[in-house]
Scaffold this active site. Sequence first.
Site, PDB file in Angstrom:
ATOM      1  N   HIS A  77       0.851  -1.198  -0.108  1.00 14.02           N
ATOM      2  CA  HIS A  77       0.119   0.357  -0.033  1.00 14.02           C
ATOM      3  C   HIS A  77       0.691   1.151   0.530  1.00 14.02           C
ATOM      4  O   HIS A  77       1.733   1.182   0.892  1.00 14.02           O
ATOM      5  CB  HIS A  77      -0.750   0.174   1.325  1.00 14.02           C
ATOM      6  CG  HIS A  77      -1.816   1.148   1.473  1.00 14.02           C
ATOM      7  ND1 HIS A  77      -2.288   2.327   2.313  1.00 14.02           N
ATOM      8  CD2 HIS A  77      -2.854   1.014   0.526  1.00 14.02           C
ATOM      9  CE1 HIS A  77      -2.973   2.520   2.132  1.00 14.02           C
ATOM     10  NE2 HIS A  77      -3.924   2.388   1.240  1.00 14.02           N
ATOM     11  N   ASP A  81      -7.656  14.221  -5.914  1.00 11.96           N
ATOM     12  CA  ASP A  81      -7.316  13.078  -5.749  1.00 11.96           C
ATOM     13  C   ASP A  81      -7.930  12.489  -4.972  1.00 11.96           C
ATOM     14  O   ASP A  81      -8.479  13.313  -4.047  1.00 11.96           O
ATOM     15  CB  ASP A  81      -6.377  13.185  -4.851  1.00 11.96           C
ATOM     16  CG  ASP A  81      -6.212  11.601  -4.347  1.00 11.96           C
ATOM     17  OD1 ASP A  81      -6.040  11.187  -4.655  1.00 11.96           O
ATOM     18  OD2 ASP A  81      -4.557  12.317  -3.295  1.00 11.96           O
ATOM     19  N   MET A  82      -8.718  11.118  -5.677  1.00 14.34           N
ATOM     20  CA  MET A  82     -10.079  11.186  -5.052  1.00 14.34           C
ATOM     21  C   MET A  82      -9.794   8.769  -5.598  1.00 14.34           C
ATOM     22  O   MET A  82      -9.376   8.545  -6.338  1.00 14.34           O
ATOM     23  CB  MET A  82     -11.532  11.172  -5.927  1.00 14.34           C
ATOM     24  CG  MET A  82     -11.331  10.968  -7.851  1.00 14.34           C
ATOM     25  SD  MET A  82     -12.875  10.260  -8.038  1.00 14.34           S
ATOM     26  CE  MET A  82     -12.419   9.607  -9.402  1.00 14.34           C
ATOM     27  N   ALA A  83     -10.305   8.420  -4.403  1.00 17.90           N
ATOM     28  CA  ALA A  83     -11.000   7.000  -4.882  1.00 17.90           C
ATOM     29  C   ALA A  83     -11.974   7.318  -5.781  1.00 17.90           C
ATOM     30  O   ALA A  83     -13.294   7.770  -5.823  1.00 17.90           O
ATOM     31  CB  ALA A  83     -11.453   6.667  -3.721  1.00 17.90           C
ATOM     32  N   LYS A 130     -20.377   5.268 -14.989  1.00 17.17           N
ATOM     33  CA  LYS A 130     -18.909   5.600 -15.478  1.00 17.17           C
ATOM     34  C   LYS A 130     -17.099   5.261 -13.931  1.00 17.17           C
ATOM     35  O   LYS A 130     -16.394   5.185 -14.627  1.00 17.17           O
ATOM     36  CB  LYS A 130     -19.738   7.538 -15.384  1.00 17.17           C
ATOM     37  CG  LYS A 130     -20.632   7.668 -16.272  1.00 17.17           C
ATOM     38  CD  LYS A 130     -21.036   8.688 -16.058  1.00 17.17           C
ATOM     39  CE  LYS A 130     -21.999   9.331 -17.395  1.00 17.17           C
ATOM     40  NZ  LYS A 130     -22.334  10.798 -17.123  1.00 17.17           N
ATOM     41  N   GLY A 182      -8.085  20.636  -4.239  1.00 20.12           N
ATOM     42  CA  GLY A 182      -7.260  20.344  -3.446  1.00 20.12           C
ATOM     43  C   GLY A 182      -7.063  21.747  -2.122  1.00 20.12           C
ATOM     44  O   GLY A 182      -6.211  22.132  -1.653  1.00 20.12           O
ATOM     45  N   GLN A 183      -8.455  22.983  -2.570  1.00 26.28           N
ATOM     46  CA  GLN A 183      -7.511  24.299  -2.112  1.00 26.28           C
ATOM     47  C   GLN A 183      -7.754  23.480  -0.528  1.00 26.28           C
ATOM     48  O   GLN A 183      -7.624  23.967  -0.001  1.00 26.28           O
ATOM     49  CB  GLN A 183      -8.544  25.080  -2.858  1.00 26.28           C
ATOM     50  CG  GLN A 183      -8.527  26.323  -1.795  1.00 26.28           C
ATOM     51  CD  GLN A 183      -9.882  27.658  -2.923  1.00 26.28           C
ATOM     52  OE1 GLN A 183      -9.993  27.172  -3.386  1.00 26.28           O
ATOM     53  NE2 GLN A 183      -9.641  28.946  -2.514  1.00 26.28           N
TER      54      GLN A 183
HETATM   55  P1  NAI Z   1     -11.911  12.966  -0.524  1.00 26.34           P
HETATM   56  O1  NAI Z   1     -13.578  12.305  -1.292  1.00 26.34           O
HETATM   57  O2  NAI Z   1     -11.994  13.680   0.277  1.00 26.34           O
HETATM   58  O3  NAI Z   1     -11.424  13.685  -1.893  1.00 26.34           O
HETATM   59  C1  NAI Z   1     -11.736  13.747  -3.477  1.00 26.34           C
HETATM   60  C2  NAI Z   1     -11.502  15.084  -4.129  1.00 26.34           C
HETATM   61  O4  NAI Z   1     -12.331  16.107  -3.988  1.00 26.34           O
HETATM   62  C3  NAI Z   1      -9.698  16.271  -3.662  1.00 26.34           C
HETATM   63  O5  NAI Z   1      -9.294  16.154  -4.802  1.00 26.34           O
HETATM   64  C4  NAI Z   1     -10.520  16.745  -2.712  1.00 26.34           C
HETATM   65  O6  NAI Z   1     -10.150  18.284  -2.696  1.00 26.34           O
HETATM   66  C5  NAI Z   1     -11.876  17.232  -3.529  1.00 26.34           C
HETATM   67  N1  NAI Z   1     -13.095  18.124  -3.326  1.00 26.34           N
HETATM   68  C6  NAI Z   1     -13.643  17.108  -1.709  1.00 26.34           C
HETATM   69  N2  NAI Z   1     -14.269  18.373  -1.323  1.00 26.34           N
HETATM   70  C7  NAI Z   1     -14.390  19.278  -1.732  1.00 26.34           C
HETATM   71  C8  NAI Z   1     -15.322  21.248  -2.301  1.00 26.34           C
HETATM   72  N3  NAI Z   1     -16.024  21.031  -1.750  1.00 26.34           N
HETATM   73  N4  NAI Z   1     -14.392  21.897  -3.268  1.00 26.34           N
HETATM   74  C9  NAI Z   1     -14.189  20.829  -4.491  1.00 26.34           C
HETATM   75  N5  NAI Z   1     -12.847  20.313  -4.221  1.00 26.34           N
HETATM   76  C10 NAI Z   1     -13.326  19.114  -3.038  1.00 26.34           C
HETATM   77  O7  NAI Z   1     -11.170  11.921  -1.034  1.00 26.34           O
HETATM   78  P2  NAI Z   1     -11.647  10.601  -0.951  1.00 26.34           P
HETATM   79  O8  NAI Z   1     -12.372   9.967  -2.517  1.00 26.34           O
HETATM   80  O9  NAI Z   1     -11.840   9.257   0.067  1.00 26.34           O
HETATM   81  O10 NAI Z   1      -9.767   9.861  -0.887  1.00 26.34           O
HETATM   82  C11 NAI Z   1      -8.862   9.800  -0.368  1.00 26.34           C
HETATM   83  C12 NAI Z   1      -7.728   9.155  -0.571  1.00 26.34           C
HETATM   84  O11 NAI Z   1      -7.338   8.044  -0.214  1.00 26.34           O
HETATM   85  C13 NAI Z   1      -6.968   9.784  -1.159  1.00 26.34           C
HETATM   86  O12 NAI Z   1      -5.737  10.255  -1.527  1.00 26.34           O
HETATM   87  C14 NAI Z   1      -6.079   8.908  -2.317  1.00 26.34           C
HETATM   88  O13 NAI Z   1      -5.210   9.001  -3.008  1.00 26.34           O
HETATM   89  C15 NAI Z   1      -6.778   7.387  -0.448  1.00 26.34           C
HETATM   90  N6  NAI Z   1      -6.816   6.280  -1.659  1.00 26.34           N
HETATM   91  C16 NAI Z   1      -5.382   5.483  -1.407  1.00 26.34           C
HETATM   92  C17 NAI Z   1      -5.782   3.646  -2.137  1.00 26.34           C
HETATM   93  C18 NAI Z   1      -4.599   3.436  -2.216  1.00 26.34           C
HETATM   94  O14 NAI Z   1      -4.547   1.970  -2.095  1.00 26.34           O
HETATM   95  N7  NAI Z   1      -2.818   3.953  -2.021  1.00 26.34           N
HETATM   96  C19 NAI Z   1      -7.206   3.536  -2.025  1.00 26.34           C
HETATM   97  C20 NAI Z   1      -8.021   4.612  -1.974  1.00 26.34           C
HETATM   98  C21 NAI Z   1      -8.043   5.933  -1.610  1.00 26.34           C
END
Ligand code: NAI
Length: 349
Positions: free
Chosen positions: A116, A174-176, A224, A306-307
Amino acid sequence: MKVTKEKLKDLISTKLHKAGLTEEHANGVADVLVHADARGVHSHGAMRVEYYAERIAKGGINNKPNFKFEKTGPCTAVFDGDNGVGHVAAKLAMDEAIKMAKENGIAVVGVKKISHSGALSYFVGQAAHENLIGISVCQSDPMVVPFGGAEPYYGTNPIAFAAPGKDGDQITFDMATTVQAWGKVLHARSKNEPIPETWAVDSNGEPTTDPFKVNALLPIAGPKGYGLMMMVDVLSGILLGLPFGGKVSSMYHDLTEYRNLGQLHIVINPDFFTTLSAFQEGISTTMQDLNNIKPAPGYDKVYYPGQRSAERVKKYEENGIEIVDDIYEYLTSDVIHNNAYDHKNPFAE
Ligand code: NAI
């Protein structure tokens, strides 16, 4: 409990070194985890340390990996992580991709046989910091139903992107590819609260609001999101000759075994397409434009991707990072791990 970034990094690094990693690799992992906590992505920060420590102590992460970097073409390469810590392998592979993209305009680097690697924003941020566009995707363990299915096949397969603006500005997405992280279902279980029916399905593949009946997560935006997770699995699994789909190793199945996961970095040098300054100007203008959009009822403003994380980083730099008390206690204790993760059924926690 609030701790400074330096203190948190030191605590994590010390624990992982005690579990068996070299100091250099323990520091490398700590850097990625603290990056996640500082951005408010606590699901990929210090809360993962005990799981990693157990896996390292049980031999499921190679603590003396023989990393190999092989250039396979002018713009392509494969980094073999030898099942060492994914965070360090993915970082070193991105360092190489950056060098190649600076010279050739683009680099596509596969990172194979890793464990991981945490929050992908760290790796794409390395590229943006060097005035390049970074894209990264990786596999994760099968917990998600394909659209219309009743059994899990794909992982939460994340996608990350970062691009540089002017004066150190950066836009980061950056999102799952799932509607919600598994951690959010666990949170609902701990509070005995229902979940929205868009998050997950039960063992029949029917949407459920009962967090205890969850048997798989749902992709974002139906077919999608399902298509996106397929794409991630092809690019970071099949393309690198690794196990793919339902054969991707599970996080908790057997902590003595290597995970053999894959990740793919793509780095693009804007200077080979326009000028760097025009590109940076465009990114900064986009960020500003988005902030200037009239907010919809119920929203205070439109944030660029990302903000909010970048704002959290600033806040935490001033006030320290908020860490759950239990995690702080574990980090400051002599315990390496509590045997809490091995052979755990992820859906039965
Ligand atoms: P999240 O749902 O917290 O955010 C997703 C994206 O939406 C981000 O880029 C965030 O900046 C943007 N965002 C959120 N709220 C916003 C708003 N109000 N306005 C504008 N943009 C907004 O992220 P999620 O999907 O929970 O993922 C969390 C982390 O988990 C990520 O860093 C991802 O790389 C990591 N991850 C890692 C895995 C691995 O196996 N290494 C597997 C799955 C996820």
